[in-house]
Each structure stands twice: as structure tokens, then as C-alpha cells.
Design a protein around this motif. Structure first.
Motif, PDB file in Angstrom:
ATOM      1  N   ASP A   1     -21.054 124.075  46.997  1.00  0.00           N
ATOM      2  CA  ASP A   1     -22.292 124.853  46.890  1.00  0.00           C
ATOM      3  C   ASP A   1     -23.054 124.785  48.212  1.00  0.00           C
ATOM      4  OD1 ASP A   1     -25.450 124.431  45.151  1.00  0.00           O
ATOM      5  OD2 ASP A   1     -24.494 126.258  45.897  1.00  0.00           O
ATOM      6  N   MET A   2     -23.195 123.554  48.744  1.00  0.00           N
ATOM      7  CA  MET A   2     -23.927 123.370  50.003  1.00  0.00           C
ATOM      8  C   MET A   2     -23.201 124.057  51.151  1.00  0.00           C
ATOM      9  SD  MET A   2     -25.406 119.475  49.921  1.00  0.00           S
ATOM     10  CE  MET A   2     -24.330 118.563  48.841  1.00  0.00           C
TER      11      MET A   2
ATOM     12  N   GLU B   1     -23.135 131.151  54.327  1.00  0.00           N
ATOM     13  CA  GLU B   1     -23.882 132.402  54.104  1.00  0.00           C
ATOM     14  C   GLU B   1     -25.023 132.528  55.113  1.00  0.00           C
ATOM     15  OE1 GLU B   1     -23.012 134.325  51.443  1.00  0.00           O
ATOM     16  OE2 GLU B   1     -24.746 135.535  50.922  1.00  0.00           O
ATOM     17  N   ARG B   2     -25.656 131.383  55.423  1.00  0.00           N
ATOM     18  CA  ARG B   2     -26.779 131.387  56.375  1.00  0.00           C
ATOM     19  C   ARG B   2     -26.269 131.315  57.822  1.00  0.00           C
ATOM     20  NH1 ARG B   2     -28.458 127.112  52.851  1.00  0.00           N
ATOM     21  NH2 ARG B   2     -27.984 125.614  54.505  1.00  0.00           N
TER      22      ARG B   2
ATOM     23  N   GLU C   1     -24.838 128.822  59.256  1.00  0.00           N
ATOM     24  CA  GLU C   1     -25.189 127.513  59.817  1.00  0.00           C
ATOM     25  C   GLU C   1     -23.939 126.653  59.869  1.00  0.00           C
ATOM     26  OE1 GLU C   1     -29.231 126.628  57.606  1.00  0.00           O
ATOM     27  OE2 GLU C   1     -28.323 124.772  58.392  1.00  0.00           O
TER      28      GLU C   1
ATOM     29  N   LEU D   1     -20.925 126.594  51.088  1.00  0.00           N
ATOM     30  CA  LEU D   1     -20.899 128.067  51.004  1.00  0.00           C
ATOM     31  C   LEU D   1     -22.282 128.652  51.294  1.00  0.00           C
ATOM     32  CD1 LEU D   1     -18.500 128.495  47.956  1.00  0.00           C
ATOM     33  CD2 LEU D   1     -18.047 129.152  50.317  1.00  0.00           C
ATOM     34  N   SER D   2     -23.339 127.927  50.877  1.00  0.00           N
ATOM     35  CA  SER D   2     -24.703 128.381  51.198  1.00  0.00           C
ATOM     36  C   SER D   2     -24.915 128.356  52.706  1.00  0.00           C
ATOM     37  CB  SER D   2     -25.752 127.485  50.536  1.00  0.00           C
ATOM     38  OG  SER D   2     -25.587 127.483  49.146  1.00  0.00           O
TER      39      SER D   2
END
Lengths: 233, 120
Positions: free
Chosen positions: A52-53, A59-60, A62, A55-56
Motif C-alpha cells: 500500500d505504502m 503514484e506520487r 516518490e 504503490l502510493s
């Protein structure tokens, strides 16, 4: 499908969404966590959180180092020290169940490659009596023990040193070609010697058992492994 | 920076609990709220082990919910034990802050405004 299998399958699907750069980072962390005194369910839940962390962050746009820090091992150690560890008895049970799986799989492999089934087919074709006596050889037993020990050892080493595999691979790559060939040659010779030894020891029959009972035992071991793995999660 | 890290280690759990006590939330949102309130170097990964510890100690409860990205997201809410711990933390922090301010005032120099240290 058990909860563990469901979450494992979901996590496997999510792994494929990681970028080429991020995949080894998450893989190293999960391999390291699998060697920790945590249950399989805990590892999969943590893996889900890490995905989750990751893939987030992806997406950003980072880098994962912004999320997990530069030291993946230290991050994993923090996680391990923050959760409730599985009971020591559970680890012993897991190893016992893994042994059941190894016995059943090795038993089937031996049945297929030992020549017994070919003998059965020949007997059927020539209308001869099928022998129900199945030989358990020294080669089969030793092979099973060595393969099980080597499998556990390799998985453990890869897990414990998961953050160093890239360094190891780079070190091996940097060796001069003659030395690489020498290392490869030594391994090849050792493997050949091992296989030759196992074939020779396969001629030493320790005991003969009824083949139906043998297959029944293999099935029982496999069922124990399946039920036990589902129970401890 | 090292002293700040040490201080942070002892207080970050209380700060995280405060954020969660405001409303049910998830890891990234918690780190963003902390960043907006004077904790610029706190990432989601920094607080994740602390969230696991708070959950293990029953200060917070977590619930997985579907998210648009794919993996289920963990949402945290504070428990009664968590609120009690938070109250204790706030009292301890106020007492400690008062004592440190007094010490620095009595020994010359002191902490005048937040973030300012007055030389002797």
C-alpha cells in the motif's frame, strides 16, 4: 480458499504493479520478514501494508527511500520488534509440517523415477503379476534428507541476507572469468558426484513395503501438511 | 539532530495518538498531518512501526478497507486505553516542559519563545 491464501494471492497480484525499480526493494524486505519469528498471516498483512505504502509512493512519483528510509533492513527490524512474535512452538510445528510436505513430494518423485511404475506397465503389457513390493532405498532416504536440509538452508540464507544479494551478485560478477569457471566447475563436479553417489546408494534396499500402503502414507503426510498449514496460518 | 531524534523517539507515539484521536485516519494522512504541524522529516515508513506497536498495546485498533489503489488500506482509530495513555502523555509532557523551562531560566538564559534559545 483460506484467508492466508486469499491475501497471499492478492499480494502476488499487487506485486506485479510495482515498477522495475521498486520490485527488488519490496522483495528484499518481504524475504527478510519471512525469516523473522512472525506467523505467515502477519507477514502477509505487513506485506499488504508495505505494498500500500509503495504503490502510493509510486503514484506520487516518490522514491521508496523517502518512505522506508535508506536502510531497508533497519526498517524491517523496527517492524519485527513492534509486533507480537509467534510462539516458539509454532515454528517447530511449521518445520514439522514442511517435513511432511517434503516427505510426500520426495516420495512421489521417487515413485515416478525409481522404475517401479515402468515395471508395472511392463507387467500389465505382458499380463504378468504386478509386484506390490516397493523398495525404500538408502539413496532415497539420504536424497530426501539432503534436499530438505539444503532447501531450508538456502531459503533461510536468502532471507537473512536478502539485502545483500545484490552486493553478492555484483561481487561474483566482478570476479575474473577463469575464477568464475573454476567455481562453476567445482559446483558442477560436486553435483555430479552427489548424483552418482545417490544413484549408487539407490541400489541399497533398506526395506520393502507394500506400494499401496506407501502411497497411502504419502497421501496422509500431504493431508497433514495441508490441514496443519491452514490451522496455524 | 541526534538529540532531536532521541527526543522524537520518546514523544512521537503520543503525537501520533493525538492525530488519530481527532478522527479515524490512515498512515500517509497521519504523516502529512504531522508534517503540517512541525514534523517535516516524518515519513509514512517512520510511523508504521509505531502504529504496529500502538496496535499491539491496544492503544489503537485497525480496520482494513478497500482503496482505489488496490491494496486494502489500514484505518486507525483510538481506543479507551489509547485516550488514557494520551491524557497521561499530555500531563507528563506539560510537567516536563515546565521543569526544563524553569531549569534553563534559573541557570541563566532560557527558552523565550517556541524555537528560540536566549544566550546568557
Amino acid at each position: 480458499m483460506s484467508e492466508l491464501l486469499k491475501i497471499n494471492k492478492k499480494n502476488n497480484d499487487l506485486d506485479r504493479r510495482l515498477s522495475e525499480e521498486n520490485t527488488p526493494i519490496i522483495m528484499d524486505m518481504v524475504a527478510y520478514l519471512r525469516m523473522a519469528p512472525l506467523s505467515d498471516m502477519q507477514v502477509e498483512e505487513i506485506r499488504q501494508d508495505l505494498l500500500d505504502m509503495a504503490l502510493s509512493a509510486q503514484e506520487r512519483e516518490e522514491p521508496l527511500s523517502n518512505v522506508f528510509g535508506a536502510d531497508g533492513k533497519a526498517f524491517c527490524d523496527e517492524i519485527i520488534s513492534s509486533v507480537k512474535h509467534r510462539k516458539p512452538g509454532n515454528l517447530f510445528l511449521q518445520w514439522l509440517l514442511a517435513a511432511c510436505a517434503v516427505i510426500s513430494i520426495m516420495g512421489v518423485i521417487d515413485l515416478v523415477f525409481s522404475g517401479y511404475l515402468i515395471g508395472v506397465v511392463r507387467a500389465i503389457r505382458s499380463h504378468a503379476q504386478i509386484s506390490l513390493s516397493y523398495p525404500i532405498t538408502l539413496g532415497f532416504l539420504l536424497n530426501g534428507v539432503i534436499i530438505a536440509a539444503a532447501s531450508f538452508g538456502i531459503v533461510y540464507l536468502i532471507g537473512r541476507h536478502s539485502f545483500e544479494t545484490k552486493k553478492f551478485a555484483e561481487k561474483f560478477d566482478s570476479l575474473p572469468k577463469p575464477r568464475k569457471f573454476l567455481i562453476g566447475g567445482v559446483f558442477g563436479a560436486a553435483l555430479f558426484g552427489y548424483l552418482f553417489g545417490i544413484v549408487k546408494l539407490g541400489e541399497i534396499v533398506l526395506v520393502s513395503v507394500n506400494v499401496i500402503a506407501y502411497c497411502a502414507f504419502l497421501l496422509i503426510f500431504f493431508v497433514i501438511y495441508k490441514i496443519g498449514s491452514g490451522a496455524i496460518g | 539532530m541526534n538529540e532531536r531524534s532521541q527526543l522524537l523517539k520518546g514523544t512521537l507515539e503520543g503525537c501520533i495518538l493525538k492525530v488519530i484521536s481527532e478522527r479515524e485516519t490512515y498512515g500517509y494522512e497521519i504523516s502529512q498531518r504531522l508534517k503540517e504541524n512541525g514534523f517535516p522529516h516524518i515519513s509514512e515508513g517512520t510511523i508504521y512501526p509505531l502504529l504496529l506497536r500502538l496496535e499491539k498495546n491496544a492503544m489503537i485498533v485497525a480496520e482494513y478497507r478497500d482503496s482505489t489503489l488496490g491494496p486494502k488500506r489500514k484505518y486507525y482509530s483510538i481506543t479507551t486505553e489509547g485516550r488514557t495513555f494520551l491524557d497521561d502523555f499530555v500531563h507528563s509532557w506539560c510537567d516536563l516542559q515546565k521543569s526544563i523551562n524553569q531549569l534553563f531560566s534559573n541557570f541563566g538564559g532560557g527558552i523565550t519563545n517556541v524555537g528560540t534559545f536566549e544566550d546568557q
